[in-house]
Design an enzyme around this catalytic site. Structure first.
Site, PDB file in Angstrom:
ATOM      1  N   HIS A 121      34.065  39.783  30.459  1.00  0.00           N
ATOM      2  CA  HIS A 121      34.845  38.458  30.949  1.00  0.00           C
ATOM      3  C   HIS A 121      35.768  38.017  30.067  1.00  0.00           C
ATOM      4  O   HIS A 121      35.604  38.330  28.938  1.00  0.00           O
ATOM      5  CB  HIS A 121      33.387  37.553  31.199  1.00  0.00           C
ATOM      6  N   ASP A 175      28.576  38.546  38.440  1.00  0.00           N
ATOM      7  CA  ASP A 175      28.517  39.516  39.570  1.00  0.00           C
ATOM      8  C   ASP A 175      27.544  40.600  39.448  1.00  0.00           C
ATOM      9  O   ASP A 175      27.327  41.460  40.275  1.00  0.00           O
ATOM     10  CB  ASP A 175      29.815  40.024  39.902  1.00  0.00           C
TER      11      ASP A 175
HETATM   12  N1  CMC Z   1      33.961  48.341  31.357  1.00  0.00           N
HETATM   13  C1  CMC Z   1      34.536  49.199  30.540  1.00  0.00           C
HETATM   14  N2  CMC Z   1      35.346  48.667  29.433  1.00  0.00           N
HETATM   15  C2  CMC Z   1      35.451  47.299  29.317  1.00  0.00           C
HETATM   16  C3  CMC Z   1      34.895  46.399  30.508  1.00  0.00           C
HETATM   17  C4  CMC Z   1      34.236  47.028  31.452  1.00  0.00           C
HETATM   18  N3  CMC Z   1      33.798  46.387  32.476  1.00  0.00           N
HETATM   19  N4  CMC Z   1      35.691  45.385  30.493  1.00  0.00           N
HETATM   20  C5  CMC Z   1      36.403  45.087  29.471  1.00  0.00           C
HETATM   21  N5  CMC Z   1      36.387  46.500  28.712  1.00  0.00           N
HETATM   22  C6  CMC Z   1      37.099  46.975  27.589  1.00  0.00           C
HETATM   23  C7  CMC Z   1      38.520  47.069  28.081  1.00  0.00           C
HETATM   24  O1  CMC Z   1      38.890  48.415  28.268  1.00  0.00           O
HETATM   25  C8  CMC Z   1      39.231  46.782  26.328  1.00  0.00           C
HETATM   26  O2  CMC Z   1      39.027  47.809  25.436  1.00  0.00           O
HETATM   27  P1  CMC Z   1      39.964  48.133  24.313  1.00  0.00           P
HETATM   28  O3  CMC Z   1      39.711  47.096  23.360  1.00  0.00           O
HETATM   29  O4  CMC Z   1      39.467  49.504  23.954  1.00  0.00           O
HETATM   30  O5  CMC Z   1      41.164  48.116  25.138  1.00  0.00           O
HETATM   31  C9  CMC Z   1      38.123  45.489  25.911  1.00  0.00           C
HETATM   32  O6  CMC Z   1      36.896  45.920  26.690  1.00  0.00           O
HETATM   33  C10 CMC Z   1      38.544  44.002  26.377  1.00  0.00           C
HETATM   34  O7  CMC Z   1      38.741  44.032  27.638  1.00  0.00           O
HETATM   35  P2  CMC Z   1      40.015  43.252  28.538  1.00  0.00           P
HETATM   36  O8  CMC Z   1      40.523  44.204  29.534  1.00  0.00           O
HETATM   37  O9  CMC Z   1      40.955  43.175  27.332  1.00  0.00           O
HETATM   38  O10 CMC Z   1      39.297  42.154  28.878  1.00  0.00           O
HETATM   39  P3  CMC Z   1      40.082  41.183  29.851  1.00  0.00           P
HETATM   40  O11 CMC Z   1      39.593  39.743  29.340  1.00  0.00           O
HETATM   41  O12 CMC Z   1      41.361  41.216  30.044  1.00  0.00           O
HETATM   42  O13 CMC Z   1      39.217  41.149  31.190  1.00  0.00           O
HETATM   43  C11 CMC Z   1      37.548  41.364  33.086  1.00  0.00           C
HETATM   44  C12 CMC Z   1      38.186  40.617  31.654  1.00  0.00           C
HETATM   45  C13 CMC Z   1      36.528  40.643  33.606  1.00  0.00           C
HETATM   46  C14 CMC Z   1      38.582  41.596  33.977  1.00  0.00           C
HETATM   47  C15 CMC Z   1      37.107  42.917  32.540  1.00  0.00           C
HETATM   48  O14 CMC Z   1      36.021  42.776  31.679  1.00  0.00           O
HETATM   49  C16 CMC Z   1      36.688  43.716  33.948  1.00  0.00           C
HETATM   50  O15 CMC Z   1      37.504  44.425  34.396  1.00  0.00           O
HETATM   51  N6  CMC Z   1      35.370  43.838  34.131  1.00  0.00           N
HETATM   52  C17 CMC Z   1      34.876  44.456  35.176  1.00  0.00           C
HETATM   53  C18 CMC Z   1      35.247  43.586  36.474  1.00  0.00           C
HETATM   54  C19 CMC Z   1      34.077  42.545  36.556  1.00  0.00           C
HETATM   55  O16 CMC Z   1      33.046  42.613  36.450  1.00  0.00           O
HETATM   56  N7  CMC Z   1      35.068  41.376  37.007  1.00  0.00           N
HETATM   57  C20 CMC Z   1      34.093  40.085  37.402  1.00  0.00           C
HETATM   58  C21 CMC Z   1      34.347  39.180  36.306  1.00  0.00           C
HETATM   59  S1  CMC Z   1      33.287  37.570  36.373  1.00  0.00           S
HETATM   60  C22 CMC Z   1      33.516  36.978  37.965  1.00  0.00           C
HETATM   61  C23 CMC Z   1      34.785  36.141  38.025  1.00  0.00           C
HETATM   62  O17 CMC Z   1      34.948  35.117  37.572  1.00  0.00           O
HETATM   63  O18 CMC Z   1      35.717  36.646  38.633  1.00  0.00           O
END
Ligand code: CMC
Length: 429
Positions: free
Chosen positions: A308, A365
């Site tokens: 998140h 989720d």
């Molecule tokens: N699986 C694998 N790696 C992950 C995941 C995941 N679900 N989420 C984050 N990471 C890694 C990401 O690749 C990054 O790694 P590195 O530092 O090596 O580049 C690190 O963790 C930080 O992640 P980020 O992408 O910079 O985080 P963000 O804040 O930009 O993204 C997110 C947040 C929710 C989009 C992401 O965690 C994600 O895609 N999760 C899966 C989709 C999901 O479950 N979404 C629902 C969110 S809660 C409901 C809502 O409010 O919408």
């Protein structure tokens, strides 16, 4: 909000600038950079707005490090234990919990706006039978501006209030219609004798040929999920609603834009993706393979329902849903191997260094789809369920913004394209 200053010094230009610090009632202090460009010529670069407060708001508070979520100051744990979705809707919109008379009036107003214009039902029949329900929901809510065009002025408090109530009341009716259209079932009309959540379940599952009784366990479980999804401060869809709202667009256009933003798998669409992912993993023995895929930087696969932007701790909503999952499945006498699979996946991920280091925990989720599935709601409707609940948050945020309109939302960019060059006629290229 009180303020002190932070000094920003530009070594190259030999200048200093005092930036006021804005402090809310809770949360980290925020630098006020409103005058930064005027005074220094600099913009700020913040892809994904990860460090930027786009507004001030008194609705929802999150402390991502501690895993805290509160609506209008009330902890989500207390609201989910003791409140109802409609009471939470009142709270989010009005700022205070209602007394008995206020609650009755609000319930009455929402109940008596649940029917949609009959031509909107005709409009729904224009969609192809296999259209995704989120596409239908976004289209139908956007089309409400055409059906209720007499009350669209965001500057008029009375019109705003009516639009807000219409939106909250009609969203479940439209959501159920999306599902029924896909099934080929006739339109179901709202029953005023039922409460908000029961009425939705009745519109989803009743058919003219059979009597239908809403299962109170299902209604309670859905009400809980709706409470947990009702608002979440400035997430992508809410920020979209506010951005569209800042242009003075009508409320239905704003909420339709919110629905479209919610649909993405990184946001609300994750609940659908989680179930698809669990189906794909299929068995506990495949978990290590998928966890490895999620860790592989060259593989686009992500563990859906994990991570998140704001929570660097267990999402408090996920803890509540996880517990509810066991209770609801037991009460409905449903066994679902996907719950065992999800729990095992969570355990493996939470012990893995990759997830620990990055503070990735299950989010709202991760378990919600297992409950929706137990209630008989098909996977393609999961994000629509999220949208029903979040409509309340979008409406509350849109009302807050409309009461104190800000400037039009308009981010800047770092331009990386070609510098000025002259046009070359086609025959010379
Ligand atoms: N699986 C694998 N790696 C992950 C995941 C995941 N679900 N989420 C984050 N990471 C890694 C990401 O690749 C990054 O790694 P590195 O530092 O090596 O580049 C690190 O963790 C930080 O992640 P980020 O992408 O910079 O985080 P963000 O804040 O930009 O993204 C997110 C947040 C929710 C989009 C992401 O965690 C994600 O895609 N999760 C899966 C989709 C999901 O479950 N979404 C629902 C969110 S809660 C409901 C809502 O409010 O919408």
């Amino acid at each position: 909000m009180s303020d002190n200053k932070v000094i920003l010094s530009d070594g190259a230009a030999g200048t200093k600038l005092e930036l006021p610090v804005i402090r809310g009632t809770e949360g980290d202090p925020t630098l006020d950079i409103k005058n930064l460009h005027k005074e220094t010529g600099y913009f700020t670069y913040d892809p994904g707005f990860a460090q930027t407060a786009s507004c001030s708001s008194a609705i929802t508070f999150i402390d991502g490090g501690k895993g805290i979520l509160r609506y209008r100051g009330y902890p989500i744990e207390q609201l989910s234990e003791s409140s109802s979705f409609l009471e939470v809707a009142y709270l989010l919109i009005n700022g205070e919990l209602p007394n008995a008379d206020e609650m009755q009036e609000f319930d009455h107003d929402i109940t008596y706006h649940t029917m949609v214009h009959e031509k909107l039902n005709t409009f729904m029949t224009g969609f192809h039978y296999d259209a995704h329900p989120m596409a239908m929901a976004a289209g139908a809510i956007g089309s409400m501006a055409a059906f209720y065009h007499d009350r669209l002025d965001p500057e008029d408090p009375k019109q705003r209030e009516l639009a807000a109530k219409r939106m909250i009341a009609k969203m479940p009716t439209i959501a159920a219609s999306c599902y029924r259209h896909h099934r080929g079932w006739p339109t179901a009309y709202p029953k005023n004798s039922l409460n908000y959540t029961e009425r939705f379940l009745d519109m989803m599952f009743s058919v003219p040929a059979e009597p239908y009784e809403v299962n109170p366990v299902a209604a309670k479980a859905l009400d809980l999920l709706f409470i947990l999804h009702a608002d979440h401060e400035q997430n992508a869809s809410t920020s979209t609603v506010r951005l569209v709202g800042s242009t003075g667009a009508n409320p239905y256009a704003c909420i339709a834009a919110g629905i479209a933003a919610l649909w993405g798998p990184a946001h609300g669409g994750a609940n659908e993706s989680v179930l698809n992912m669990l189906d794909e993993i299929g068995s506990v023995k495949n978990i290590p393979k998928y966890v490895d895929k999620a860790k592989d930087r060259d593989d686009p696969f992500r563990l859906m329902g994990f991570g998140h932007r704001v929570y660097r701790n267990y999402d408090p909503r996920a803890s509540i849903i996880r517990k509810a999952c066991h209770e609801v499945l037991a009460e409905l006498n449903v066994t679902d191997p996907l719950l065992d699979l999800a729990m095992e996946l969570e355990q493996v991920a939470l012990k893995d260094e990759f997830f620990v280091e990055r503070k990735l925990y299950p989010n709202v989720d991760f378990y919600s789809g297992i409950i929706y599935k137990a209630l008989g709601i098909p996977t393609s409707m999961f994000t629509v369920m999220f949208a029903i609940a979040r409509t309340v948050g979008w409406v509350a945020q849109w009302l807050e913004q409309s009461e104190n309109p800000t400037r039009i939302g308009r981010p800047r960019q770092v331009y990386t394209g070609p510098v000025a060059r002259d046009y070359i006629p086609l025959d010379k290229r």
